[in-house]
Design a protein around this motif. Structure first.
Motif, short mmCIF file in Angstrom:
data_model
loop_
_atom_site.label_atom_id
_atom_site.label_comp_id
_atom_site.label_asym_id
_atom_site.label_seq_id
_atom_site.Cartn_x
_atom_site.Cartn_y
_atom_site.Cartn_z
N TYR A 182 0.40 -0.79 0.31
CA TYR A 182 0.35 -0.35 0.06
C TYR A 182 0.66 1.33 0.29
N PRO A 183 -0.09 2.50 -0.31
CA PRO A 183 1.16 3.87 -0.93
C PRO A 183 1.42 4.69 0.82
N PHE A 184 2.28 4.98 0.88
CA PHE A 184 2.57 5.52 2.43
C PHE A 184 2.31 7.12 2.43
N CYS A 185 1.50 7.60 3.30
CA CYS A 185 1.60 9.20 2.62
C CYS A 185 1.64 10.42 4.20
N GLY A 186 1.52 11.62 4.22
CA GLY A 186 2.09 12.25 5.25
C GLY A 186 2.33 12.21 6.10
N SER A 187 2.47 11.53 7.27
CA SER A 187 3.41 11.31 8.27
C SER A 187 4.21 9.93 7.88
N LYS A 188 5.06 9.98 8.04
CA LYS A 188 5.56 8.78 8.79
C LYS A 188 5.90 7.43 10.13
N GLU A 189 5.70 8.67 11.38
CA GLU A 189 5.65 8.02 13.15
C GLU A 189 4.92 7.55 13.48
N ILE A 190 5.10 6.35 13.40
CA ILE A 190 4.48 4.74 14.07
C ILE A 190 4.30 5.32 14.94
N LYS A 191 2.85 5.19 15.53
CA LYS A 191 1.95 5.32 16.77
C LYS A 191 2.70 4.83 18.24
N HIS A 192 4.35 3.99 17.89
CA HIS A 192 4.02 2.53 19.08
C HIS A 192 5.39 2.48 19.16
N PHE A 193 5.65 1.45 19.52
CA PHE A 193 7.80 1.25 20.25
C PHE A 193 7.98 0.27 19.14
N CYS A 229 7.05 -2.46 14.48
CA CYS A 229 6.27 -2.61 14.13
C CYS A 229 5.03 -3.37 13.59
N ASP A 230 3.55 -2.42 14.32
CA ASP A 230 2.93 -3.75 14.62
C ASP A 230 1.66 -3.54 13.58
N ILE A 231 0.57 -4.43 13.39
CA ILE A 231 -0.42 -4.30 12.00
C ILE A 231 -1.16 -2.17 12.26
N THR A 232 -1.63 -2.66 12.97
CA THR A 232 -2.88 -1.52 13.54
C THR A 232 -2.23 -0.42 13.63
N PRO A 233 -0.94 0.18 13.92
CA PRO A 233 -0.21 1.22 13.68
C PRO A 233 0.69 1.68 12.34
N ILE A 234 0.59 0.72 12.34
CA ILE A 234 1.15 0.91 10.56
C ILE A 234 0.19 1.13 9.74
N LEU A 235 -0.99 0.69 9.74
CA LEU A 235 -2.41 0.67 8.86
C LEU A 235 -2.34 2.37 8.85
N ASP A 236 -2.74 2.84 10.18
CA ASP A 236 -2.72 4.43 10.05
C ASP A 236 -1.98 5.29 9.67
N CYS A 269 -2.86 5.58 2.89
CA CYS A 269 -3.55 6.70 2.03
C CYS A 269 -3.93 5.88 1.56
N SER A 270 -5.11 4.73 1.14
CA SER A 270 -5.44 4.08 0.42
C SER A 270 -6.88 3.10 1.15
N ASP A 271 -8.18 2.47 0.51
CA ASP A 271 -8.56 1.22 1.14
C ASP A 271 -8.59 0.30 1.51
#
Length: 308
Positions: free
Chosen positions: A166-177, A179-186, A189-191
């Motif tokens: 998937y494409p990642f856009c905007g902030s590249k900050e993962i709100k975690h410590f 790499c987990d699925i949910t914070p990366i999904l945030d 920028c796609s369906d």
């Protein structure tokens, strides 16, 4: 990593525990101490279960593999976390992040299955003792352990490849410590509705089904223990299973809370603390739990290291 088609020149940053800046050094010291206890404790379990002939049974064969799994899981997350706690920029490349996520999913799957296999072993030992040696032969245990280790690999590689396509856009900050699925999904920028559906199905299969098997095994075990004529027999059977029950409860209460609870932006920080418990605290407690109430392990430790 090459198969995932990722560029080493693109990076994520971790938010980590930056909101706790005033206590990050204290966090570093505490996590480092727990990390060292985790590695040492689980290594001791592996050593005594391998070298002491009294522990060459299915129960300790599974326990040895659980200890190895905890070491691998901890090494996948904690060293990077410790480095980030001391550094200002908490950076990880896309490829390293994908690799970490892939290992996280594979190890969680393996632990769910291994805890289920350990519950089935106790079920056979207590509920069907006459058939135990045949049902839980060395060959059967080996096949069960191999299945536990490799079953999580295909879905982990598949989901990781899919997510990072998937494409990642905007902030590249993962709100975690990590790499987990949910914070990366945030950050996508796609369906991702179809991906989320597959993740939900995989989570239910990986976490709930082994949990149901484990719970069903212990319902039968408790029923059998309660109908034992000897009070001493009931006590021994109960304490044989107690350590595994505590480990199962710790694992599912934390992992299940993170991966099965509905998402909420207001619970980001609390999710980090729960994740910290199953990435750092639980792997440290497992060897302690198994050795404190287990005379066989304590005696094996004394024999292995020459204590009288």
């Amino acid at each position: 990593v090459e198969a995932l088609g990722l560029s080493n020149q693109t990076y994520f940053t971790f938010q980590g525990f930056s909101y706790l800046a005033s206590v990050q050094l204290f966090l570093f010291e505490g996590i480092l101490l727990m990390f060292l206890i985790t590695i040492t404790g689980n290594l001791l379990i592996i050593i005594v279960a391998t070298t002491d002939s009294a522990l060459h049974t299915p129960m300790y064969y599974f326990l040895k593999n659980l200890a190895l799994l905890e070491i691998c899981f901890t090494l996948n997350i904690v060293p990077k976390m410790l480095v980030d706690l001391l550094g200002e920029r908490k950076v990880i490349s896309f490829s390293a992040c994908a690799l970490q996520l892939c290992f996280v999913m594979a190890f969680i799957t393996s632990e769910c299955l291994l805890l289920g296999a350990m519950a089935y072993d106790r079920y056979m030992a207590i509920c069907h003792p006459l058939h135990y040696s045949i049902t839980m032969s060395r060959r059967v245990c080996l096949h069960m352990v191999i299945a536990c280790w490799i079953t999580g690999i295909p879905p982990s590689v598949g989901l990781t490849s899919w997510l990072f396509s998937y494409p990642f856009c905007g902030s590249k900050e993962i709100k975690h410590f990590f790499c987990d699925i949910t914070p990366i999904l945030d950050l996508v920028c796609s369906d991702v509705s179809l991906f989320k559906l597959f993740v939900f199905i995989a989570t239910v299969v990986i976490i709930l089904i082994p949990f149901i098997i484990t719970a069903a095994s212990y319902i039968q075990i408790i029923h059998t223990i309660l109908h034992m004529p000897s009070a001493e027999g009931r006590r021994r059977a109960f304490f044989t299973c107690l350590a595994h029950l505590v480990v199962v409860a710790l694992f599912y209460c934390t992992t299940g809370l993170i991966h099965l609870k509905p998402r909420s932006s207001h619970l980001t920080e609390s999710r980090k603390l729960v994740a910290l418990s199953y990435t750092v605290v639980t792997p440290m407690l497992n060897p302690i739990i198994y050795s404190l109430r287990n005379k066989e392990v304590k005696q094996a430790l004394r024999r292995t290291f020459g204590r009288r």
